[in-house]
Design a protein around this motif. Sequence first.
Motif: not given
Length: 742
Positions: A199, A193, A172
């Motif tokens: 984020v 995100s 990620a």
Amino acid sequence: MNFIISTIRTLFRHRWLILIGTALFTLLVIYYTRHMRGGYDVKATLYTGVASGYNLESDKRTDWATVQNSMDNLISIMQAESTLKRVCLRLFARVLILGNPEKEQNGITPSSYNYTYNHLKNSPNGPEILKLIDKSSEDKTVSNLETYMRPHRENYIYGLFYYNHPFYSYNALKNIKVQRRLTSDLLDISYSSGDPGIVYNTVSILMDEFVEEYRRIRYGETDKVIKYFEEELKRIGKKLNAEEEDLTKYNVQKRIINYLDETKEIAAISKEYELREQDALFAFNSSKSMLDELEKHMDSNAKQVLKNMEFVDRLREASNITGRISEAEAMTDSKKTDTQSLEKDKKRLSEVKQELNDLTSSYIGHKYTKEGASRTSIIDQWLEQTLLYEKAKAELKIVQNARRELNDRYVFFAPVGTTIKQKERMINFTERNYLTVLQSYNEALLRKKNLEMTSATLKVLNEPTYPISSNSTNRKQIVIAACIASFLIIVALLLLIEMLDRTLRDASRTKRVTGFKAVGAIPDTSSSRYGGLAKTYVQLSVQELSNSLLRFLTKRKSPGVFIINLFSTSEDSGEEEVGNLICGYMQSRMLNTRFISYKEDFNTDSTQYLLARKITDFYALQGEDILIVAYPPLSKSNIPTALLLDANANILVTPANRGWKSIDKQLCEQLMQQLGKTDIPFRICLTNARREAVEDFTGQLPPYTLLRRLSYRFSQLSLTEKIIFNLKKKAKEEAEDEDDDE
């Protein structure tokens, strides 16, 4: 062209499968993407100062290759696994420390906190890891997590980063995009995100961790180099001091003040003594020769004087005094005696000379020798030469002793000079080494200072901002792509099946698969698929088939009848049913037609049949004009060649829904060898055919609705044909069809 038409017809035939399959797949995609939400984007800008910043190590010209390399290094450090691992741990710690399960707090949403907390709590080692969370210090929590982290699949913190966690995993975090803005000193960082707090905090932590990681990497290597140079300077400095002290001790031990000047002085003294030795040797030899010559002219009385003890004592004393005076005069200034002693010796020498003169005068009896020479003059000269001889002898001895001392000095100074030069070379080498290390040490200090300046220029120009609204989702594009993809996949599968399938199905496929033309197609009479129209379809198909067969009845065969042979490659192909239908239709046309079958009318195992040359060999005619003969399947029994040749048409009956197998191909090839190159027609009749296959021979079958007309014309590629709407005619035709069915 036929293949294209066949492909289009195939797709049209499976139109409902294509449409329903595409619709179902699209509905599934719509269902599974119903909770799809748009992501949150956070951007930040970092000023590096690599290209335009002040640099202590470079000149005024900009090396763009170095600048590009430096920018690539910055981007690589920011996207490095070690940097992202620290971001993962700090983000994980921050969410658990600052998050709140009920409301948004410190930029962390309740959903992200609850998801993280529950995920940790439900893990096998959850309670143990929760004890590592220090609510008072984020740095201490990160340190605890780093200590706990071990490269093992059951380690929760290790799996948090290396598995597929949506917030903290490497998969990620590596989606963080770092890009240089054109050729400037700016780096654009962007991340997306599904959670705004995650984020935002991810980018914020990345900015801090990147600067720290950059300093850690660059300072770490520079500090190690500086430490190395410091240790080397200490070591070489101690060695240099030791060598210099050793040289000093050696000079003191050997009593050397200035080796070069001393050796030059010794060389000059040696040259001087060499000249003095030559002069002393010359005076010594000269005085000795003179004495020998004077002694030759002396008489016995004079020689007796020389042997007098008092005279000898005075002469010895004069010789000693002369030696002392010569030695004193030969010494350097630093070794001379005082002047009074020298003057005293000279005065005593004069006195001794006077005493010697008096002694010689008192012993001389005659004034002249027999050769006429004056005795007084000879004695005086002899005495003078004797004194000169003693002086020259003393000086020669002194000079020779001095030369021997100089030789000893040469022997002493030769190894001393070599040792001093060796020690000086070692000192010089150590000194150059010390200066080189000192220069490198200064360069390392300069580089460290330059790194401090470079690190100071790493500034976050645009701070990451907390996202308020999410981006629009691409759900619509996904649904459209799924619809198109499913449609293409279904079509591709159908086309693949169409190319590989060897089921006969219709006339065009029959021609392509078997290589033989089809003369007609009859639908499945037992099927209820067509309802009340099944009988109509059979009548129309039999009518078309019979009319096609009548075209082959141009010449009667040897028994005087028209013969149509029906056979198949396997059982249950429907040749008897086809024969009855054709016979019934021809009889309805007032044609004297009869259908005979191998099951009832003749025996295929009899000799008459197997050796038959014509039909009358095993069957007695009853005045028929047209005889339809159904033979057994080719896989069970062979048909005599004469019977095949004594026919107007040979019809192979095979179901349309059956595949054309290798045995069928082999049997037909054998049959064609029996027929040879005759012009007797060989055709295929399809049974159990679909309505679309029958319509290739009969044209459009009822009902004649608008949709059916459009479908039929599209299947026939009559795309621009004009459609005439005549509802009255249509109703009349449908009524007539219903009366016929009754």
